[in-house]
Design an enzyme around this catalytic site. Sequence first.
Site, PDB file in Angstrom:
ATOM      1  N   TYR A 114       0.861  -1.195   0.000  1.00  0.00           N
ATOM      2  CA  TYR A 114       0.000   0.000   0.000  1.00  0.00           C
ATOM      3  C   TYR A 114       0.890   1.235   0.000  1.00  0.00           C
ATOM      4  O   TYR A 114       1.907   1.284   0.701  1.00  0.00           O
ATOM      5  CB  TYR A 114      -0.893   0.029   1.242  1.00  0.00           C
ATOM      6  CG  TYR A 114      -1.657   1.331   1.406  1.00  0.00           C
ATOM      7  CD1 TYR A 114      -2.917   1.491   0.842  1.00  0.00           C
ATOM      8  CD2 TYR A 114      -1.095   2.415   2.092  1.00  0.00           C
ATOM      9  CE1 TYR A 114      -3.611   2.691   0.959  1.00  0.00           C
ATOM     10  CE2 TYR A 114      -1.784   3.614   2.215  1.00  0.00           C
ATOM     11  CZ  TYR A 114      -3.034   3.749   1.650  1.00  0.00           C
ATOM     12  OH  TYR A 114      -3.707   4.941   1.753  1.00  0.00           O
ATOM     13  N   GLU A 155      -3.429   7.561  -3.991  1.00  0.00           N
ATOM     14  CA  GLU A 155      -3.538   6.318  -3.217  1.00  0.00           C
ATOM     15  C   GLU A 155      -3.395   5.160  -4.181  1.00  0.00           C
ATOM     16  O   GLU A 155      -4.236   4.987  -5.066  1.00  0.00           O
ATOM     17  CB  GLU A 155      -4.866   6.244  -2.471  1.00  0.00           C
ATOM     18  CG  GLU A 155      -4.935   5.034  -1.537  1.00  0.00           C
ATOM     19  CD  GLU A 155      -6.200   5.018  -0.699  1.00  0.00           C
ATOM     20  OE1 GLU A 155      -6.093   4.856   0.524  1.00  0.00           O
ATOM     21  OE2 GLU A 155      -7.295   5.163  -1.283  1.00  0.00           O
TER      22      GLU A 155
END
Length: 397
Positions: free
Chosen positions: A118, A206
């Site tokens: 991530y 993101e």
Amino acid sequence: MNIHEYQGKEILSSFGVRIQRGTVARNAKEAVDAAKELTEKTGTGWHVIKAQVHAGGRGKGGGVKLAKNLKEVEEIAGDIIGMNLVTPQTSAEGKKVHQVLVAEDVYYPGDSEPEEYYMSVLLNRATGRNMIMYSTEGGMDIETVAEETPDLIFTEEIDPSTGLLGFQARRIAFNLGLSGKAFKEMTKFVMALYEAFEKSDSSLFEINPVLKTSDDLIMAVDAKVTLDDNALFRHKDYAEMRDIREENPTEVEAREVGLNYVDLDGNVGCMVNGAGLAMATMDLIKQAGGEPANFLDVGGTADAKRVEEAFRLILKDDKVEAILVNIFGGIVRCDRVAQGIVDASKNMGDAMNVPIIVRLQGTNADIAKELIDNSGLKVYSAIQFQEAADKVQEVLS
């Protein structure tokens, strides 16, 4: 301004960030053509079909599927396009899918196992600096990771006077447990990603997941990109990426007439001048036992026409049971607002069918009160903040 995954990837790629390649398609035939073209370019045999909506969690809602041949590409694309996709980030009605991204399969076999990470780039509001947040737990909801295993989330803050430095990118790669070719690829990926964030004037990147492939390449498999509206004058090409089909239609209409409006889920409409007073008014409504139905700042030019437009926007929401008008007349004159309320009531007739609480203070407040008192309108007048709160409570009960 939110944009679609495929658009976010276009921005990333333009700054040298490696991405999972793909082509957008608006119907099943286009999806098949895109798959054929992608196979020629990349050699991929399988294809990932991804719904393009402004919401996360698409896979959980059935909006991301793997196709192992062209027939499956056609069938899956046909099923997804036109569906109302419900995810944890949409309403119960979901969002209608108008297009899909046909992407290459990047989880191919090789010398090592693919791994997911991530990574996001955003502003740390506590320090006023940009930061990179990252974790070894890619492909999962970062909120779940933060709650259950906060030690697996790392951050790297960037000094604005120097920008992202090489040793910081290397530290990120090290904390992700990489070595050799993958370590070097991750370092390059992070440097390019931060450059893209800064030069695109974005407020959020993101990437979930960032993938290490079986041959140690690093790439963005997904891309959630939010652009700073205030910087779009520098990026005319990015401004054209806005998809108003994905936005609240009332908010779109408000923007077109120059009003600052955000739709909420409450039962009391707000019409206020100034963002700070608007926030305080929303708190006032909650204190009174109501819930704000919107944020609406009519600004410093709240003339009669503007006030009427604001009423029409508020009353598009059928959940609104009352409207609180809270104006402090500094730049804006209270009598102009009062005239707008009177004109709106006459022009809208029976559509103005909810109680209205009016608090006007400041320039020409006395004239404004006289205008409203002589209008014959059924409005509740208030002078003090607490008095306005009591009136809201009264009309709701």
